[in-house]
Design a protein around this motif. Structure first.
Motif, PDB file in Angstrom:
ATOM      1  N   VAL A  40      37.873  22.902 -13.090  1.00 11.34           N
ATOM      2  CA  VAL A  40      36.695  22.997 -12.793  1.00 11.34           C
ATOM      3  C   VAL A  40      35.643  22.646 -13.766  1.00 11.34           C
ATOM      4  CG1 VAL A  40      36.061  25.629 -13.215  1.00 11.34           C
ATOM      5  CG2 VAL A  40      35.112  24.214 -11.256  1.00 11.34           C
ATOM      6  N   GLN A  41      34.676  21.882 -13.309  1.00 11.62           N
ATOM      7  CA  GLN A  41      33.517  21.414 -14.083  1.00 11.62           C
ATOM      8  C   GLN A  41      32.311  21.906 -13.568  1.00 11.62           C
ATOM      9  OE1 GLN A  41      34.108  17.118 -14.402  1.00 11.62           O
ATOM     10  NE2 GLN A  41      35.140  17.360 -16.306  1.00 11.62           N
ATOM     11  N   LEU A  42      31.411  22.362 -14.323  1.00 12.19           N
ATOM     12  CA  LEU A  42      30.292  23.206 -14.251  1.00 12.19           C
ATOM     13  C   LEU A  42      29.050  22.351 -14.361  1.00 12.19           C
ATOM     14  CD1 LEU A  42      30.842  26.765 -15.322  1.00 12.19           C
ATOM     15  CD2 LEU A  42      31.627  25.660 -12.973  1.00 12.19           C
ATOM     16  N   GLN A  43      27.769  22.205 -13.546  1.00 10.98           N
ATOM     17  CA  GLN A  43      26.903  21.585 -13.690  1.00 10.98           C
ATOM     18  C   GLN A  43      25.555  22.605 -13.245  1.00 10.98           C
ATOM     19  OE1 GLN A  43      26.479  18.311 -14.640  1.00 10.98           O
ATOM     20  NE2 GLN A  43      24.300  18.459 -14.760  1.00 10.98           N
ATOM     21  N   ALA A  44      24.827  22.729 -14.257  1.00 11.05           N
ATOM     22  CA  ALA A  44      23.832  23.702 -14.074  1.00 11.05           C
ATOM     23  C   ALA A  44      22.512  23.093 -13.843  1.00 11.05           C
ATOM     24  CB  ALA A  44      23.842  24.671 -15.532  1.00 11.05           C
ATOM     25  N   SER A  45      21.708  23.500 -13.101  1.00  9.49           N
ATOM     26  CA  SER A  45      20.509  22.773 -13.147  1.00  9.49           C
ATOM     27  C   SER A  45      18.972  23.854 -12.624  1.00  9.49           C
ATOM     28  CB  SER A  45      20.471  21.620 -11.845  1.00  9.49           C
ATOM     29  OG  SER A  45      20.716  22.177 -10.686  1.00  9.49           O
ATOM     30  N   GLY A  46      18.038  23.307 -12.553  1.00  9.61           N
ATOM     31  CA  GLY A  46      16.892  24.087 -11.986  1.00  9.61           C
ATOM     32  C   GLY A  46      16.074  25.007 -12.781  1.00  9.61           C
ATOM     33  N   GLY A  47      16.213  24.546 -14.314  1.00  3.74           N
ATOM     34  CA  GLY A  47      15.302  25.013 -15.273  1.00  3.74           C
ATOM     35  C   GLY A  47      13.997  24.407 -15.135  1.00  3.74           C
ATOM     36  N   GLY A  48      13.115  24.797 -15.952  1.00  5.36           N
ATOM     37  CA  GLY A  48      11.831  24.265 -15.940  1.00  5.36           C
ATOM     38  C   GLY A  48      10.788  25.228 -16.673  1.00  5.36           C
ATOM     39  N   SER A  49       9.584  24.848 -16.556  1.00  7.24           N
ATOM     40  CA  SER A  49       8.383  25.463 -17.422  1.00  7.24           C
ATOM     41  C   SER A  49       7.498  26.127 -16.252  1.00  7.24           C
ATOM     42  CB  SER A  49       7.808  24.662 -18.092  1.00  7.24           C
ATOM     43  OG  SER A  49       8.497  23.952 -19.319  1.00  7.24           O
ATOM     44  N   VAL A  50       7.378  27.372 -16.379  1.00  5.66           N
ATOM     45  CA  VAL A  50       6.474  28.300 -15.701  1.00  5.66           C
ATOM     46  C   VAL A  50       5.675  29.489 -16.120  1.00  5.66           C
ATOM     47  CG1 VAL A  50       8.268  28.076 -13.509  1.00  5.66           C
ATOM     48  CG2 VAL A  50       8.241  29.955 -14.990  1.00  5.66           C
ATOM     49  N   GLN A  51       4.765  29.785 -15.450  1.00  5.35           N
ATOM     50  CA  GLN A  51       3.842  30.898 -15.938  1.00  5.35           C
ATOM     51  C   GLN A  51       4.541  32.122 -15.634  1.00  5.35           C
ATOM     52  OE1 GLN A  51       0.779  30.606 -17.425  1.00  5.35           O
ATOM     53  NE2 GLN A  51       1.132  28.280 -17.505  1.00  5.35           N
ATOM     54  N   ALA A  52       4.160  33.306 -16.380  1.00  5.67           N
ATOM     55  CA  ALA A  52       4.836  34.485 -16.232  1.00  5.67           C
ATOM     56  C   ALA A  52       4.490  34.864 -14.814  1.00  5.67           C
ATOM     57  CB  ALA A  52       4.177  35.486 -17.179  1.00  5.67           C
ATOM     58  N   GLY A  53       5.198  35.686 -14.101  1.00  3.90           N
ATOM     59  CA  GLY A  53       5.110  36.133 -12.924  1.00  3.90           C
ATOM     60  C   GLY A  53       5.670  35.110 -11.698  1.00  3.90           C
ATOM     61  N   GLU A  54       5.895  33.786 -12.177  1.00  2.00           N
ATOM     62  CA  GLU A  54       6.406  32.849 -11.140  1.00  2.00           C
ATOM     63  C   GLU A  54       8.086  32.862 -11.078  1.00  2.00           C
ATOM     64  OE1 GLU A  54       2.725  29.511 -11.506  1.00  2.00           O
ATOM     65  OE2 GLU A  54       4.755  29.173 -12.317  1.00  2.00           O
ATOM     66  N   SER A  55       8.453  32.139 -10.324  1.00  2.00           N
ATOM     67  CA  SER A  55      10.114  32.010 -10.099  1.00  2.00           C
ATOM     68  C   SER A  55      10.547  30.793 -10.203  1.00  2.00           C
ATOM     69  CB  SER A  55      10.364  32.624  -8.574  1.00  2.00           C
ATOM     70  OG  SER A  55       9.620  33.854  -7.979  1.00  2.00           O
ATOM     71  N   LEU A  56      12.048  30.847 -10.564  1.00  2.00           N
ATOM     72  CA  LEU A  56      12.739  29.530 -10.711  1.00  2.00           C
ATOM     73  C   LEU A  56      14.125  30.054  -9.862  1.00  2.00           C
ATOM     74  CD1 LEU A  56      12.234  28.259 -14.321  1.00  2.00           C
ATOM     75  CD2 LEU A  56      11.711  27.239 -12.253  1.00  2.00           C
ATOM     76  N   ARG A  57      14.894  28.973  -9.586  1.00  2.00           N
ATOM     77  CA  ARG A  57      16.026  29.161  -9.160  1.00  2.00           C
ATOM     78  C   ARG A  57      16.947  28.218  -9.858  1.00  2.00           C
ATOM     79  NH1 ARG A  57      19.082  31.458  -5.023  1.00  2.00           N
ATOM     80  NH2 ARG A  57      21.118  30.505  -4.266  1.00  2.00           N
ATOM     81  N   LEU A  58      17.918  28.978 -10.610  1.00  2.00           N
ATOM     82  CA  LEU A  58      19.114  27.988 -11.201  1.00  2.00           C
ATOM     83  C   LEU A  58      20.151  27.750 -10.207  1.00  2.00           C
ATOM     84  CD1 LEU A  58      18.945  29.504 -14.752  1.00  2.00           C
ATOM     85  CD2 LEU A  58      17.458  27.791 -13.666  1.00  2.00           C
ATOM     86  N   SER A  59      20.918  26.749 -10.505  1.00  6.19           N
ATOM     87  CA  SER A  59      22.048  26.422  -9.661  1.00  6.19           C
ATOM     88  C   SER A  59      23.344  26.249 -10.594  1.00  6.19           C
ATOM     89  CB  SER A  59      21.903  25.410  -8.498  1.00  6.19           C
ATOM     90  OG  SER A  59      21.191  25.496  -7.563  1.00  6.19           O
ATOM     91  N   CYS A  60      24.248  26.488 -10.203  1.00  8.67           N
ATOM     92  CA  CYS A  60      25.566  26.086 -10.888  1.00  8.67           C
ATOM     93  C   CYS A  60      26.766  25.237  -9.816  1.00  8.67           C
ATOM     94  CB  CYS A  60      26.097  27.152 -11.614  1.00  8.67           C
ATOM     95  SG  CYS A  60      27.580  26.872 -12.725  1.00  8.67           S
ATOM     96  N   VAL A  61      26.696  24.123  -9.896  1.00  5.17           N
ATOM     97  CA  VAL A  61      27.757  23.541  -9.051  1.00  5.17           C
ATOM     98  C   VAL A  61      28.917  23.170  -9.736  1.00  5.17           C
ATOM     99  CG1 VAL A  61      27.995  21.574  -7.535  1.00  5.17           C
ATOM    100  CG2 VAL A  61      25.687  22.377  -7.816  1.00  5.17           C
TER     101      VAL A  61
END
Length: 130
Positions: free
Chosen positions: A1-22
């Motif tokens: 299996v190979q994995l590809q991570a994505s979804g990172g970024g720059s946000v302010q404290a209190g905000e949200s992000l969703r990372l994905s690993c395909v």
């Protein structure tokens, strides 16, 4: 299996992000998957992991600092493991990695140990500013 991570970024404290690993290749339901992170000057640390308890039954584990803020989940139809990160804090800033290890039992628990994981994706940067 190979994995590809994505979804990172720059946000302010209190905000949200969703990372994905395909995952490409074998179905992720036969793999235990974990998320780890590494901040500058620090060692890689465990964040969250997910195992398999049967159809629509998952075992999850979190490091204490992210409990009640992060949620790990898997979508077998899309070969994806996600990490929903809410109420982000500056100390969550790091490069996040997903990792997988093949399991050969019907039921398997999540693992916190990086040394158990045989396959790693490339990292995705998460930056949280105050």
């Amino acid at each position: 299996v190979q994995l590809q991570a994505s979804g990172g970024g720059s946000v302010q404290a209190g905000e949200s992000l969703r990372l994905s690993c395909v995952a490409s290749g074998r179905a992720p339901s036969s793999y235990a998957v974990g998320w780890f992170r590494q901040a500058p000057g620090k060692e890689r640390e465990f964040v969250a992991a997910i195992g398999w308890g049967g159809p629509n039954k998952y075992y999850t584990d979190y490091t204490d600092s992210v409990k009640d803020r992060f949620t790990i989940s898997r979508d077998s139809a899309r070969n994806t493991v996600g990490l929903q990160m809410n109420s982000l804090k500056p100390e969550d800033t790091a490069v996040y990695y997903c990792a997988a290890v093949r399991r050969h039992t019907v039921v398997f628990l999540p693992s916190r140990s990086a040394s158990e994981y045989s396959t790693w994706g490339q990292g995705t940067q998460v930056t949280v500013s105050s």
